[in-house]
Design a protein around this motif. Structure first.
Motif, PDB file in Angstrom:
ATOM      1  N   MET A 276       0.740  46.011 -17.510  1.00 15.74           N
ATOM      2  CA  MET A 276       2.103  45.478 -17.458  1.00 15.74           C
ATOM      3  C   MET A 276       2.104  44.077 -18.061  1.00 15.74           C
ATOM      4  O   MET A 276       1.247  43.248 -17.770  1.00 15.74           O
ATOM      5  CB  MET A 276       2.619  45.426 -16.021  1.00 15.74           C
ATOM      6  N   THR A 277       3.077  43.798 -18.926  1.00 14.34           N
ATOM      7  CA  THR A 277       3.134  42.509 -19.609  1.00 14.34           C
ATOM      8  C   THR A 277       4.457  41.812 -19.348  1.00 14.34           C
ATOM      9  O   THR A 277       5.472  42.444 -19.061  1.00 14.34           O
ATOM     10  CB  THR A 277       2.959  42.687 -21.129  1.00 14.34           C
ATOM     11  N   VAL A 278       4.431  40.483 -19.471  1.00 14.26           N
ATOM     12  CA  VAL A 278       5.616  39.656 -19.240  1.00 14.26           C
ATOM     13  C   VAL A 278       5.789  38.709 -20.415  1.00 14.26           C
ATOM     14  O   VAL A 278       4.808  38.169 -20.947  1.00 14.26           O
ATOM     15  CB  VAL A 278       5.478  38.854 -17.934  1.00 14.26           C
ATOM     16  N   VAL A 279       7.028  38.495 -20.836  1.00 14.53           N
ATOM     17  CA  VAL A 279       7.337  37.452 -21.805  1.00 14.53           C
ATOM     18  C   VAL A 279       8.199  36.412 -21.093  1.00 14.53           C
ATOM     19  O   VAL A 279       9.144  36.743 -20.386  1.00 14.53           O
ATOM     20  CB  VAL A 279       8.059  38.014 -23.057  1.00 14.53           C
ATOM     21  N   VAL A 280       7.807  35.145 -21.226  1.00  9.71           N
ATOM     22  CA  VAL A 280       8.517  34.029 -20.596  1.00  9.71           C
ATOM     23  C   VAL A 280       9.211  33.228 -21.688  1.00  9.71           C
ATOM     24  O   VAL A 280       8.609  32.903 -22.710  1.00  9.71           O
ATOM     25  CB  VAL A 280       7.548  33.124 -19.808  1.00  9.71           C
ATOM     26  N   VAL A 281      10.483  32.897 -21.459  1.00  9.51           N
ATOM     27  CA  VAL A 281      11.282  32.139 -22.417  1.00  9.51           C
ATOM     28  C   VAL A 281      11.720  30.842 -21.760  1.00  9.51           C
ATOM     29  O   VAL A 281      12.286  30.859 -20.659  1.00  9.51           O
ATOM     30  CB  VAL A 281      12.528  32.938 -22.854  1.00  9.51           C
ATOM     31  N   GLY A 282      11.462  29.716 -22.437  1.00 11.41           N
ATOM     32  CA  GLY A 282      11.914  28.458 -21.860  1.00 11.41           C
ATOM     33  C   GLY A 282      11.203  27.249 -22.419  1.00 11.41           C
ATOM     34  O   GLY A 282      10.879  27.198 -23.605  1.00 11.41           O
ATOM     35  N   ASP A 283      10.926  26.269 -21.560  1.00 11.73           N
ATOM     36  CA  ASP A 283      10.457  24.970 -22.021  1.00 11.73           C
ATOM     37  C   ASP A 283       8.940  24.828 -21.947  1.00 11.73           C
ATOM     38  O   ASP A 283       8.272  25.394 -21.086  1.00 11.73           O
ATOM     39  CB  ASP A 283      11.133  23.843 -21.219  1.00 11.73           C
ATOM     40  N   ALA A 284       8.423  24.053 -22.888  1.00  7.11           N
ATOM     41  CA  ALA A 284       7.036  23.596 -22.876  1.00  7.11           C
ATOM     42  C   ALA A 284       7.083  22.124 -23.263  1.00  7.11           C
ATOM     43  O   ALA A 284       7.720  21.760 -24.260  1.00  7.11           O
ATOM     44  CB  ALA A 284       6.189  24.387 -23.863  1.00  7.11           C
ATOM     45  N   LEU A 285       6.441  21.268 -22.497  1.00  6.41           N
ATOM     46  CA  LEU A 285       6.565  19.834 -22.742  1.00  6.41           C
ATOM     47  C   LEU A 285       5.369  19.083 -22.184  1.00  6.41           C
ATOM     48  O   LEU A 285       4.440  19.670 -21.629  1.00  6.41           O
ATOM     49  CB  LEU A 285       7.868  19.299 -22.140  1.00  6.41           C
ATOM     50  N   ILE A 286       5.410  17.773 -22.344  1.00 12.25           N
ATOM     51  CA  ILE A 286       4.428  16.887 -21.736  1.00 12.25           C
ATOM     52  C   ILE A 286       5.092  16.201 -20.547  1.00 12.25           C
ATOM     53  O   ILE A 286       6.152  15.586 -20.689  1.00 12.25           O
ATOM     54  CB  ILE A 286       3.920  15.830 -22.738  1.00 12.25           C
ATOM     55  N   ASP A 287       4.482  16.350 -19.378  1.00 15.21           N
ATOM     56  CA  ASP A 287       4.922  15.628 -18.185  1.00 15.21           C
ATOM     57  C   ASP A 287       4.158  14.308 -18.105  1.00 15.21           C
ATOM     58  O   ASP A 287       2.921  14.297 -17.999  1.00 15.21           O
ATOM     59  CB  ASP A 287       4.635  16.454 -16.920  1.00 15.21           C
ATOM     60  N   GLU A 288       4.886  13.206 -18.176  1.00 13.02           N
ATOM     61  CA  GLU A 288       4.289  11.875 -18.052  1.00 13.02           C
ATOM     62  C   GLU A 288       4.624  11.322 -16.668  1.00 13.02           C
ATOM     63  O   GLU A 288       5.787  11.073 -16.359  1.00 13.02           O
ATOM     64  CB  GLU A 288       4.835  10.963 -19.145  1.00 13.02           C
ATOM     65  N   LEU A 289       3.607  11.155 -15.838  1.00 15.89           N
ATOM     66  CA  LEU A 289       3.800  10.689 -14.468  1.00 15.89           C
ATOM     67  C   LEU A 289       3.455   9.207 -14.372  1.00 15.89           C
ATOM     68  O   LEU A 289       2.365   8.782 -14.789  1.00 15.89           O
ATOM     69  CB  LEU A 289       2.903  11.476 -13.499  1.00 15.89           C
ATOM     70  N   ARG A 290       4.381   8.428 -13.812  1.00 11.21           N
ATOM     71  CA  ARG A 290       4.164   7.004 -13.625  1.00 11.21           C
ATOM     72  C   ARG A 290       4.324   6.659 -12.144  1.00 11.21           C
ATOM     73  O   ARG A 290       5.337   6.984 -11.535  1.00 11.21           O
ATOM     74  CB  ARG A 290       5.170   6.191 -14.448  1.00 11.21           C
ATOM     75  N   ASP A 291       3.326   6.012 -11.582  1.00  6.70           N
ATOM     76  CA  ASP A 291       3.413   5.550 -10.193  1.00  6.70           C
ATOM     77  C   ASP A 291       2.526   4.330 -10.030  1.00  6.70           C
ATOM     78  O   ASP A 291       2.060   3.750 -11.024  1.00  6.70           O
ATOM     79  CB  ASP A 291       3.034   6.666  -9.207  1.00  6.70           C
ATOM     80  N   GLU A 292       2.288   3.943  -8.785  1.00  5.71           N
ATOM     81  CA  GLU A 292       1.515   2.723  -8.546  1.00  5.71           C
ATOM     82  C   GLU A 292       0.064   2.832  -9.005  1.00  5.71           C
ATOM     83  O   GLU A 292      -0.635   1.823  -9.127  1.00  5.71           O
ATOM     84  CB  GLU A 292       1.568   2.358  -7.052  1.00  5.71           C
ATOM     85  N   HIS A 293      -0.391   4.048  -9.273  1.00  2.00           N
ATOM     86  CA  HIS A 293      -1.769   4.240  -9.728  1.00  2.00           C
ATOM     87  C   HIS A 293      -1.895   4.214 -11.248  1.00  2.00           C
ATOM     88  O   HIS A 293      -3.008   4.267 -11.780  1.00  2.00           O
ATOM     89  CB  HIS A 293      -2.316   5.570  -9.201  1.00  2.00           C
ATOM     90  N   GLY A 294      -0.770   4.189 -11.957  1.00  2.00           N
ATOM     91  CA  GLY A 294      -0.821   4.148 -13.402  1.00  2.00           C
ATOM     92  C   GLY A 294      -0.015   5.258 -14.044  1.00  2.00           C
ATOM     93  O   GLY A 294       0.956   5.756 -13.462  1.00  2.00           O
ATOM     94  N   VAL A 295      -0.441   5.674 -15.235  1.00  2.00           N
ATOM     95  CA  VAL A 295       0.265   6.695 -16.011  1.00  2.00           C
ATOM     96  C   VAL A 295      -0.706   7.833 -16.318  1.00  2.00           C
ATOM     97  O   VAL A 295      -1.825   7.599 -16.779  1.00  2.00           O
ATOM     98  CB  VAL A 295       0.820   6.112 -17.330  1.00  2.00           C
TER      99      VAL A 295
END
Length: 303
Positions: free
Chosen positions: A1-20
């Protein structure tokens, strides 16, 4: 059984007190990789730029065995910047590529959708009437069952009324729709249980309604099952991928065969809550299962 996913692909940039820190992400990408990790052969249809971040996305998908069909971005690869301070809810800023995202549905994309046993749609620009119409036509031509997560983002949505129209047009008759309490508030200014009822009235066969730390409910016809978030060892590190993990685990169960009893749906929801809880024990949105915690130093997970 196979699935095709349609949507977003991106870079998540996380910023907090520990840095980026940066992670390969996007709701649709998270679901596609999660499905592959659960043993489901998966193809992702998403938009990517011609740049270094796109190369990272491609390598990441290849590492997890997800086939990619990429629509070229006229700008660059999408990016979401998440700032987290003081233990409160993160704030998000999306680059222009995210805000002007668009996916092409040509012969290759349509063939992949027709060959799949299930199509999953997550975080598509449903407020773009032309994009929604192209997606609906591709789905109709493929004749493939649909699982849908609207995943509205305030920083990416330009027309709420149009987004709701696009969402409801796709949702009608879907095999599965996932919504969260934030979706209900943002799109309808109503409670999640009211949105769940609205979707059932539209003919959605099963609704996965997630409520963060409170767990989730699945309503399928006359069946309604509710489970709390699973209580697993280790501290909660990052909740970013919990909803995508729960959605992927539920989709994986549908690929095996649609449940038709309270007990079967309870088992599906339990696996979804297990995946969500395990994913929260690590930084980033990569789907994890309780098995991922075995042999780990639980005080150091996520560091």
């Amino acid at each position: 059984m196979t699935v095709v996913v349609v949507g977003d692909a991106l870079i998540d940039e996380l910023r907090d007190e520990h840095g980026v820190r940066e992670f390969v992400g996007g709701a649709a990408l998270n679901v596609a990789v999660g499905l592959s990790r659960l043993g489901v052969p998966t193809t992702l249809i998403a938009m990517l730029g011609d740049d270094e971040p796109a190369s990272r996305v491609r390598r990441y998908l290849a590492d997890y065995g997800v086939e990619l069909i990429a629509t070229p971005s006229l700008l660059c690869t999408a990016r979401a910047v998440s700032t987290r301070t003081g233990g409160g809810e993160p704030t998000y800023v999306f680059n222009e590529a995210s805000q002007r995202r668009r996916i092409r549905f040509g012969a290759t994309e349509r063939a992949a959708m027709a060959d799949a046993d299930l199509a999953v749609v997550s975080c598509v620009a449903l407020d773009d009437a032309d994009q929604t119409a192209e997606l609906a036509d591709a789905l109709s031509s493929a004749g493939t069952a649909l699982a849908l997560d609207p995943n509205p983002r305030a920083g990416m949505m330009h027309d709420k009324a149009e987004f709701v129209r696009g969402f409801e047009a796709l949702a009608a008759g879907a095999a599965l729709v996932k919504v969260g309490e934030d979706d209900a508030a943002l799109l309808y200014d109503e409670r999640l249980d009211a949105l769940r009822a609205r979707l059932i009235d539209l003919g959605v066969k099963a609704v996965l309604a997630t409520e963060g730390a409170a767990g989730a409910t699945i309503e399928a016809g006359d069946i309604v099952v509710t489970r709390p978030i699973s209580n697993l060892p280790g501290r909660i590190v990052d909740t970013m991928g919990a909803g995508d993990a729960a959605f992927a685990a539920t989709v994986a169960a549908l690929v095996v065969g649609a449940p038709d009893s309270d007990e079967e749906w309870e088992a599906v929801l339990q696996s979804a809550m297990d995946a969500a809880a395990a994913t929260c024990r690590f930084e980033g949105a990569l789907l994890r299962t309780p098995d991922s915690l075995r042999g780990m130093d639980l005080d150091r997970i996520g560091t």
